[in-house]
Each structure stands twice: as structure tokens, then as C-alpha cells.
Design an enzyme around this catalytic site. Sequence first.
Site, mmCIF file in Angstrom:
data_model
loop_
_atom_site.group_PDB
_atom_site.id
_atom_site.type_symbol
_atom_site.label_atom_id
_atom_site.label_comp_id
_atom_site.label_asym_id
_atom_site.label_seq_id
_atom_site.Cartn_x
_atom_site.Cartn_y
_atom_site.Cartn_z
ATOM 1 N N HIS A 223 10.840 5.810 3.436
ATOM 2 C CA HIS A 223 10.434 6.769 4.465
ATOM 3 C C HIS A 223 9.571 6.075 5.521
ATOM 4 O O HIS A 223 9.142 4.932 5.336
ATOM 5 C CB HIS A 223 9.637 7.927 3.839
ATOM 6 N N ASP A 225 6.015 7.198 7.790
ATOM 7 C CA ASP A 225 4.979 8.234 7.801
ATOM 8 C C ASP A 225 5.039 8.978 9.135
ATOM 9 O O ASP A 225 5.397 8.397 10.157
ATOM 10 C CB ASP A 225 3.591 7.606 7.615
ATOM 11 N N HIS A 280 8.938 2.084 4.499
ATOM 12 C CA HIS A 280 8.363 1.566 3.259
ATOM 13 C C HIS A 280 8.771 2.433 2.078
ATOM 14 O O HIS A 280 9.301 3.529 2.254
ATOM 15 C CB HIS A 280 6.835 1.452 3.388
ATOM 16 N N ARG A 290 0.203 3.485 -11.667
ATOM 17 C CA ARG A 290 -0.328 2.933 -10.422
ATOM 18 C C ARG A 290 -1.107 4.018 -9.684
ATOM 19 O O ARG A 290 -0.664 5.171 -9.635
ATOM 20 C CB ARG A 290 0.832 2.445 -9.544
HETATM 21 O O1 LIG Z 1 1.291 4.724 -2.647
HETATM 22 C C1 LIG Z 1 1.623 3.948 -1.755
HETATM 23 O O2 LIG Z 1 1.441 2.736 -1.823
HETATM 24 C C2 LIG Z 1 2.311 4.460 -0.509
HETATM 25 C C3 LIG Z 1 2.247 5.942 -0.310
HETATM 26 C C4 LIG Z 1 3.011 6.365 0.904
HETATM 27 O O3 LIG Z 1 3.818 5.659 1.420
HETATM 28 C C5 LIG Z 1 2.777 7.702 1.499
HETATM 29 O O4 LIG Z 1 2.006 8.490 0.962
HETATM 30 O O5 LIG Z 1 3.362 7.984 2.558
HETATM 31 FE FE LIG Z 2 4.222 6.410 3.379
#
Ligand SMILES: O=C(O)CCC(=O)C(=O)O
Ligand SMILES: [Fe+2]
Length: 344
Positions: A223, A225, A280, A290
Site C-alpha cells: 500500500h 499511506d 511498502h 513484531r
Molecule cells: O508496521 C510497519 O512497519 C508499517 C505500518 C504501515 O505501513 C502503516 O500503518 O501504514
Molecule cells: Fe503504511
Amino acid sequence: MQQFSHSYPPCFRHQFSDQPTDELSDNDNHHTHEQDPLPSIDLHQINLKKLEEACTDWGIFRLVNHGIPSGLLSELHEHAVRMFGLEFESKQKLFESVPLSAMSYFWGTPAITPAGVPLLALCKEKGIVNYNWVEGLNIPLSQPSKVDLVHQPLLRDFRSLSESYGVHLERLAKSIFGAMSQNLELSEDNECYLSPSTGHLRVYRYPRCCFDNQPKVWGMDVHTDSSVVTILNQFEVGGLQVLSPKDTWIDAKPIPNTLIVHLGDMMQAISNDKYKSVKHRVLVNREKERFSMGYFVFPADDCVIRSPNYKPFTYPDFRAQVQQDVKTLGLKVGLSRFKLNVDF
Ligand SMILES: O=C(O)CCC(=O)C(=O)O
Ligand SMILES: [Fe+2]
């Protein structure tokens, strides 16, 4: 079944029978000493040329010298471990008892409404696994301290730590946006493009996932952001991957005392596509849970984004379109919905 899996939503429990190990997996990569491929920006002394290259080529960079006390970050981590570690049913009850404006709990998808309610009920017990292997807390930072959590000490303390963290994040976001505005020669009329009152924090736990073969399961699938910028802190365990300028996936590893800054869709539109909203994703991990924390900040609700490639639009217009697309198509279409001269 492992005892601690009782803190997992039921749909994350069923594949779960082996012992966690201390061995490092492929994406548990924070101790490797390879050179970090991400561009790095020093907040004490922002190098505008380096920043411009990072925004144009990558849409992401590592932030060093950010000035956030490591004690605050480790306290946030400890609280997150405790909260997510509560038994699932009591965790659900706990979060149902507090107003959504203070904090909300979700899992299976990062897509939630502005009020904090998950957009899709994706967690199926059987059949194709198409939900994201993640639990999250959403914490709007806009109305600090107005919410009375006096009867919930764990949440009250976490909310208060989040507010302290939010003060730092606002400082970081303003400095970074200020430097990008200088590079883009944005006028002062465009101040509303970054509105700290829209800031919110997402705290995530990615449960261990024991799918060996297929279906392919993501902690979070690919996705971009929607934000202007996202400031991400990863605790110890890796898994975040970003699409590099060469169109290859690379690991954005957790490196102590550094944060990751993603440019979001709003920044791509503000820059008239000069800067990139970086793609990402997050891998699942067999051995370890994690934790990460992302801060998302947007333009003011009534702020109209005017860029030659786009129809004038506000962030609430964009958000409404994303929510509609996620509901009807199951995915975010994103910026192309607002571009001029694009055929659908
Ligand atoms: O947890 C992560 O490393 C990325 C989270 C992420 O990409 C998001 O919340 O948009
Ligand atoms: Fe993200």
C-alpha cells in the site's frame, strides 16, 4: 496451543502449535551489519539537497538525530506489549469501555473509519486468508487529555505516554514539512497542507504467523499511506519492506535510535507528483511478534490541494473515496481518482 496465543484474536490462533525460537529469521534482521540502503536525513542539520533526492527518488528516508528520548520509546513499547498481551476477550471488553476518541482496537485490516471502526470484517475462520496479520490501536492525538480514563490505569498511562510522544512527532513533522516546502518553494498560503491537529498514532502488534507455504499472508499488504508524512518507529523485529527506485523490494530494518519517514499520497499530490508516495508492505514472522508505531498527519479538513495534475480536492474528499473503494472493490485506488486526464 501456546498459552500466550490466547491474547490473539481467534483467527490468528489456529495455525499455531510450535515453540518460538530465538533463532533469527530472514526478516528479523535488526542485528545484521550490511549497509543500510535507505537515504538518511539528519534532523539537526537537514541537508536540503539530500532531502530533495530522497523525496524524489525514494519517497522514504531514515531520520537520525530526532531527539526523542529513548526512555519514552521503551516505555511505549513496554505498555504496548502489556496491552496487546491481555487475553483477547478481556482486551476487547477493555477497549469497548473507552470512547473511540481516546483509543480504539482493531485487527485483520489497517483500514478503519475516521471514528476508529474497521471498514471490513475480514477475519474468516475457514477458507482463503485475506486478512492482514495485524492487531492495532488507533489513538487520535487531536484532543489530548479531554478523555477521562481514570478508571483504566493501563490505558490512561498509555494515552498519556502517547501524548508526550505526539508532541515530539509534531515537532518532527513540522521540521520535515518545512524543509520540503522550502525545496518545493511552496508559499505561506499553503500552511494548511500540514495540520498537526489531524495527527494520530497507530500502534501495531503483528502476531507470529505459522503459515509455511501458501496462501501468502501479509502483516500488511502492499500500500501507500494516505498521509502527508508518516513517521514510523519499529521495535526490534523487522519485516517492513519498501519499493526501491529500482523497483525491487528492500528491507527497511529497525536500527536503534532511528525513525523511518514515509511520504504519503497527500505529499505526492502537494508536490504535483515530483515526490513519491512510497509503496511498502510488512512480512509476517514465524518466530517473533513484531511491534511498531506509526504517526500519520494530514492536511486540514478544509484545506484545498491545488496542483496542476489534479482536480482541486480536500483530504476528506480523498478519504471518502478511499473508503468507498475499499468497501466496493476491496482495495484503495488512491490518487489516480483525483488526477486530471486519467481514464477509468
Ligand atoms: O508496521 C510497519 O512497519 C508499517 C505500518 C504501515 O505501513 C502503516 O500503518 O501504514
Ligand atoms: Fe503504511
